[in-house]
Scaffold this motif. Structure first.
Motif, PDB file in Angstrom:
ATOM      1  N   VAL A 272      50.977  72.094  51.875  1.00 57.71           N
ATOM      2  CA  VAL A 272      51.348  71.794  53.036  1.00 57.71           C
ATOM      3  C   VAL A 272      50.894  70.456  53.566  1.00 57.71           C
ATOM      4  N   PHE A 273      51.648  69.351  52.450  1.00 62.23           N
ATOM      5  CA  PHE A 273      51.517  68.055  52.888  1.00 62.23           C
ATOM      6  C   PHE A 273      52.681  67.542  53.786  1.00 62.23           C
ATOM      7  N   LYS A 274      53.646  68.211  53.749  1.00 65.56           N
ATOM      8  CA  LYS A 274      54.787  67.789  54.765  1.00 65.56           C
ATOM      9  C   LYS A 274      54.489  67.873  56.046  1.00 65.56           C
ATOM     10  N   THR A 275      53.632  69.181  56.412  1.00 66.65           N
ATOM     11  CA  THR A 275      53.320  69.537  57.874  1.00 66.65           C
ATOM     12  C   THR A 275      52.176  69.023  58.162  1.00 66.65           C
ATOM     13  N   ASN A 276      51.053  68.987  57.220  1.00 68.60           N
ATOM     14  CA  ASN A 276      49.931  68.710  57.494  1.00 68.60           C
ATOM     15  C   ASN A 276      49.253  67.751  56.522  1.00 68.60           C
ATOM     16  N   PRO A 277      49.709  66.571  56.137  1.00 68.47           N
ATOM     17  CA  PRO A 277      49.333  65.621  55.377  1.00 68.47           C
ATOM     18  C   PRO A 277      47.936  65.419  55.495  1.00 68.47           C
ATOM     19  N   GLU A 278      47.086  65.543  56.581  1.00 67.40           N
ATOM     20  CA  GLU A 278      45.575  65.044  56.707  1.00 67.40           C
ATOM     21  C   GLU A 278      44.861  66.152  55.864  1.00 67.40           C
ATOM     22  N   TYR A 279      45.072  67.211  55.370  1.00 73.67           N
ATOM     23  CA  TYR A 279      44.539  68.138  54.612  1.00 73.67           C
ATOM     24  C   TYR A 279      44.444  67.339  53.046  1.00 73.67           C
ATOM     25  N   LEU A 280      45.493  66.714  52.650  1.00 72.91           N
ATOM     26  CA  LEU A 280      45.331  65.968  51.350  1.00 72.91           C
ATOM     27  C   LEU A 280      44.319  64.970  51.407  1.00 72.91           C
ATOM     28  N   TYR A 281      44.539  64.229  52.629  1.00 73.55           N
ATOM     29  CA  TYR A 281      43.677  62.896  52.591  1.00 73.55           C
ATOM     30  C   TYR A 281      42.084  63.565  52.796  1.00 73.55           C
ATOM     31  N   LEU A 282      41.925  64.648  53.284  1.00 69.90           N
ATOM     32  CA  LEU A 282      40.489  64.992  53.238  1.00 69.90           C
ATOM     33  C   LEU A 282      40.233  65.569  51.942  1.00 69.90           C
ATOM     34  N   SER A 283      41.081  66.229  51.251  1.00 67.52           N
ATOM     35  CA  SER A 283      40.475  66.856  50.040  1.00 67.52           C
ATOM     36  C   SER A 283      40.485  65.619  49.096  1.00 67.52           C
ATOM     37  N   LEU A 284      41.280  64.769  49.066  1.00 73.92           N
ATOM     38  CA  LEU A 284      40.998  63.704  48.011  1.00 73.92           C
ATOM     39  C   LEU A 284      39.616  62.814  48.522  1.00 73.92           C
ATOM     40  N   THR A 285      39.488  62.680  49.751  1.00 69.21           N
ATOM     41  CA  THR A 285      38.187  61.995  49.789  1.00 69.21           C
ATOM     42  C   THR A 285      37.164  62.660  49.395  1.00 69.21           C
ATOM     43  N   ILE A 286      37.041  63.987  49.940  1.00 69.13           N
ATOM     44  CA  ILE A 286      35.634  65.095  49.659  1.00 69.13           C
ATOM     45  C   ILE A 286      35.635  64.852  47.911  1.00 69.13           C
ATOM     46  N   SER A 287      36.764  65.402  47.370  1.00 70.73           N
ATOM     47  CA  SER A 287      36.384  65.667  46.068  1.00 70.73           C
ATOM     48  C   SER A 287      36.126  64.521  45.109  1.00 70.73           C
ATOM     49  N   ILE A 288      36.872  63.417  45.683  1.00 72.58           N
ATOM     50  CA  ILE A 288      36.391  62.021  44.610  1.00 72.58           C
ATOM     51  C   ILE A 288      34.797  61.522  45.112  1.00 72.58           C
ATOM     52  N   TYR A 289      34.659  61.780  46.334  1.00 76.24           N
ATOM     53  CA  TYR A 289      33.275  61.098  46.761  1.00 76.24           C
ATOM     54  C   TYR A 289      32.285  61.890  46.199  1.00 76.24           C
ATOM     55  N   LEU A 290      32.703  63.176  45.787  1.00 72.24           N
ATOM     56  CA  LEU A 290      31.664  64.101  45.034  1.00 72.24           C
ATOM     57  C   LEU A 290      31.227  63.636  43.894  1.00 72.24           C
ATOM     58  N   MET A 291      31.740  62.448  43.374  1.00 72.37           N
ATOM     59  CA  MET A 291      31.524  62.000  41.940  1.00 72.37           C
ATOM     60  C   MET A 291      30.512  60.465  42.248  1.00 72.37           C
ATOM     61  N   THR A 292      30.105  60.361  43.615  1.00 78.04           N
ATOM     62  CA  THR A 292      29.332  59.338  44.063  1.00 78.04           C
ATOM     63  C   THR A 292      27.804  59.700  44.306  1.00 78.04           C
ATOM     64  N   GLY A 293      27.601  60.938  44.516  1.00 75.20           N
ATOM     65  CA  GLY A 293      26.268  61.397  45.238  1.00 75.20           C
ATOM     66  C   GLY A 293      25.832  62.556  44.542  1.00 75.20           C
ATOM     67  N   HIS A 294      24.803  62.985  44.685  1.00 73.61           N
ATOM     68  CA  HIS A 294      24.181  64.242  44.014  1.00 73.61           C
ATOM     69  C   HIS A 294      23.619  64.964  45.383  1.00 73.61           C
ATOM     70  N   GLY A 295      23.708  64.664  46.546  1.00 70.35           N
ATOM     71  CA  GLY A 295      22.992  65.506  47.596  1.00 70.35           C
ATOM     72  C   GLY A 295      23.912  66.482  48.066  1.00 70.35           C
ATOM     73  N   TYR A 296      24.705  67.204  47.352  1.00 69.73           N
ATOM     74  CA  TYR A 296      25.620  68.293  47.664  1.00 69.73           C
ATOM     75  C   TYR A 296      24.919  69.444  48.590  1.00 69.73           C
ATOM     76  N   PHE A 297      23.624  69.843  48.069  1.00 70.40           N
ATOM     77  CA  PHE A 297      23.288  70.796  48.738  1.00 70.40           C
ATOM     78  C   PHE A 297      22.159  70.351  49.508  1.00 70.40           C
ATOM     79  N   ASP A 298      22.065  69.195  49.959  1.00 69.56           N
ATOM     80  CA  ASP A 298      20.982  68.531  50.763  1.00 69.56           C
ATOM     81  C   ASP A 298      21.401  67.802  52.348  1.00 69.56           C
ATOM     82  N   ASN A 299      22.764  67.272  52.165  1.00 70.40           N
ATOM     83  CA  ASN A 299      23.085  66.750  53.487  1.00 70.40           C
ATOM     84  C   ASN A 299      23.826  67.607  54.132  1.00 70.40           C
ATOM     85  N   TYR A 300      24.398  68.681  53.620  1.00 68.06           N
ATOM     86  CA  TYR A 300      25.239  69.527  54.203  1.00 68.06           C
ATOM     87  C   TYR A 300      26.667  69.274  54.772  1.00 68.06           C
ATOM     88  N   CYS A 301      27.033  67.617  54.889  1.00 66.35           N
ATOM     89  CA  CYS A 301      28.259  67.437  55.415  1.00 66.35           C
ATOM     90  C   CYS A 301      29.453  67.787  54.415  1.00 66.35           C
TER      91      CYS A 301
END
Length: 327
Positions: A272-301
Motif C-alpha cells: 500500500v506504499f503508493k497510497t499510504n506511504p506512512e505505513y512503510l515509514y512506521l513499519s521500518l521505524t518500529i521493526s528496526i527500533y526493536l533491535m535497540t531495546g528490550h522493553g517490548y512487554f513493559d512500555n506498551y508503546c
C-alpha cells in the motif's frame, strides 16, 4: 481481533514464566501478563476510534516534552544520572523517546497544511537529536530517502533537517549535553578528517547481542526464563534487542510469531506504499527500533503502535480487494 499479538503474548509469558529463575516474583509475572494481554485485547477498539491526526498530535506533545527536558529541566533524568546529557521527556528512556519521535515524523507526511507539517517535522527532528540516539539518525535518513523516492516534493524535509541541525549546534553551548556523543555527532558535520567512530561505535549493539549467543543456543526451544535477558542475570549488559529477548527468554515459537508479525507488516506496508506511504515509514521505524531495546512487554508503546499498523494495512488491503470485486 489481532490474534498474532495475542498468541505472541500468551506464548511468551507461558514459556518464560514456566522457566523463570528461582527468586523471580511469580506475582510480578502474572501481573505483567495480565497488563500486556489487556493492552492487546482492549486496544483494538481504541485504535479503531483514534485518528492518525490524534496520534500525531499526542506524539508531537511528547516531542515537546523532550525539548523542555533539555532546556528547562536538564538534570531530570529519572532512569540515569543527572548529567547524563541525553533527554527523553515523558518517555524516561532516550532510545524509546527517539523511536517515538520517528513515529511522529512518519505521520507528519499526512499533515495537509505545509506550515504545520514543517513545524512538526522541525520539533520531532530536534527532539530526536536531543535523545542522542544513533538509531534515530540512521532511520531518519532512511525515511527521508524513501520519501524523496516516492515524491520529489519531499526534498524539503532534508532541508528542514539540515536547518534543525544548524539550530541545534547554535544553541548547544547553552545545553547540558552528553559530551562524548555530542563530540562524535559534531565530527560528522565538521571538517575533521576522521569521524569519531570509536564513540559512535562504543557499546555497539552487535557486540552486546553476541554476548548472549551462547544463552540462546543453550535453550533454543523454551528459553532461559522470564527477565533472564533483561535483568542482566548472566552478569552482562541488557540484551537491547526485543527479538533476542523473546527467543532468549521464551524460546523459538514466540520468536517465530514475532518475526512473522513484523515481516507481515513490512510486506503489507509495501503493497500500500503508493497510497499510504506512512505505513512503510512506521513499519521500518518500529521493526528496526526493536533491535535497540528490550522493553517490548513493559512500555506498551511498541505493541500498541505495531497493532495500529497491523490493523490498518490489513483493513486497507481488504477494502481494496472488496472494491475491485464489486466494481
Amino acid at each position: 481481533m489481532p490474534l498474532p499479538f495475542i498468541f505472541l503474548t500468551l506464548f511468551y509469558f507461558i514459556f518464560s514464566g514456566v522457566n523463570a529463575l528461582y527468586g523471580v516474583n511469580e506475582f510480578e509475572i502474572i501481573k505483567e501478563f495480565i497488563r500486556s494481554l489487556a493492552i492487546v485485547v482492549f486496544s483494538v477498539e481504541v485504535l479503531h476510534r483514534t485518528s492518525k491526526k490524534e496520534i500525531f498530535n499526542i506524539l508531537l506533545i511528547g516531542a515537546v516534552s523532550i525539548i523542555i527536558n533539555a532546556l528547562v529541566f536538564p538534570l531530570a533524568n529519572a532512569n540515569f544520572y543527572p548529567t547524563y546529557g541525553r533527554y527523553s521527556g515523558f518517555y524516561l528512556n532516550p532510545n524509546l523517546a527517539g523511536s517515538i519521535c520517528l513515529i511522529g515524523y512518519s505521520l507528519s507526511y499526512l499533515v495537509p497544511k505545509l506550515g504545520f507539517r514543517v513545524l512538526g517535522q522541525f520539533i520531532l527532528t530536534l527532539a530526536g537529536i536531543l535523545t542522542f540516539s544513533r538509531t534515530f539518525i540512521l532511520i531518519w535518513l532512511l525515511i527521508n530517502l524513501v520519501a524523496i523516492y516516492r515524491s520529489r516534493k519531499n526534498i524539503i524535509t532534508p532541508i528542514i533537517g539540515a536547518g534543525t541541525f544548524v539550530i541545534f549546534f547554535a544553541i548547544s553551548s547553552m545545553l547540558s549535553l552528553n559530551k562524548e556523543r555530542f563530540s562524535a555527532f559534531s565530527s560528522i558535520f565538521s571538517n575533521e578528517q576522521a569521524v569519531q567512530t570509536k564513540t559512535l561505535g562504543e557499546d555497539s549493539r552487535t557486540e552486546t547481542w553476541a554476548l548472549y549467543t551462547e544463552y540462546v543456543l543453550d535453550k533454543p526451544l523454551f528459553g532461559n526464563g522470564y527477565y533472564f535477558f533483561q535483568l542482566h542475570r548472566p552478569g552482562l549488559p541488557g540484551v537491547h534487542n526485543s527479538y533476542l529477548m523473546v527467543i532468549g527468554e521464551a524460546g523459538i515459537l514466540p520468536f517465530l510469531i514475532m518475526i512473522g508479525i513484523y515481516l507481515f507488516i513490512l510486506y503489507r506496508s509495501l503493497l500500500v506504499f503508493k497510497t499510504n506511504p506512512e505505513y512503510l515509514y512506521l513499519s521500518l521505524t518500529i521493526s528496526i527500533y526493536l533491535m535497540t531495546g528490550h522493553g517490548y512487554f513493559d512500555n506498551y508503546c511498541n505493541i500498541f503502535l505495531s497493532m495500529y499498523v497491523y490493523i490498518n494495512v490489513k483493513e486497507k488491503l481488504l477494502n481494496e480487494q472488496q472494491s475491485i470485486f464489486t466494481s
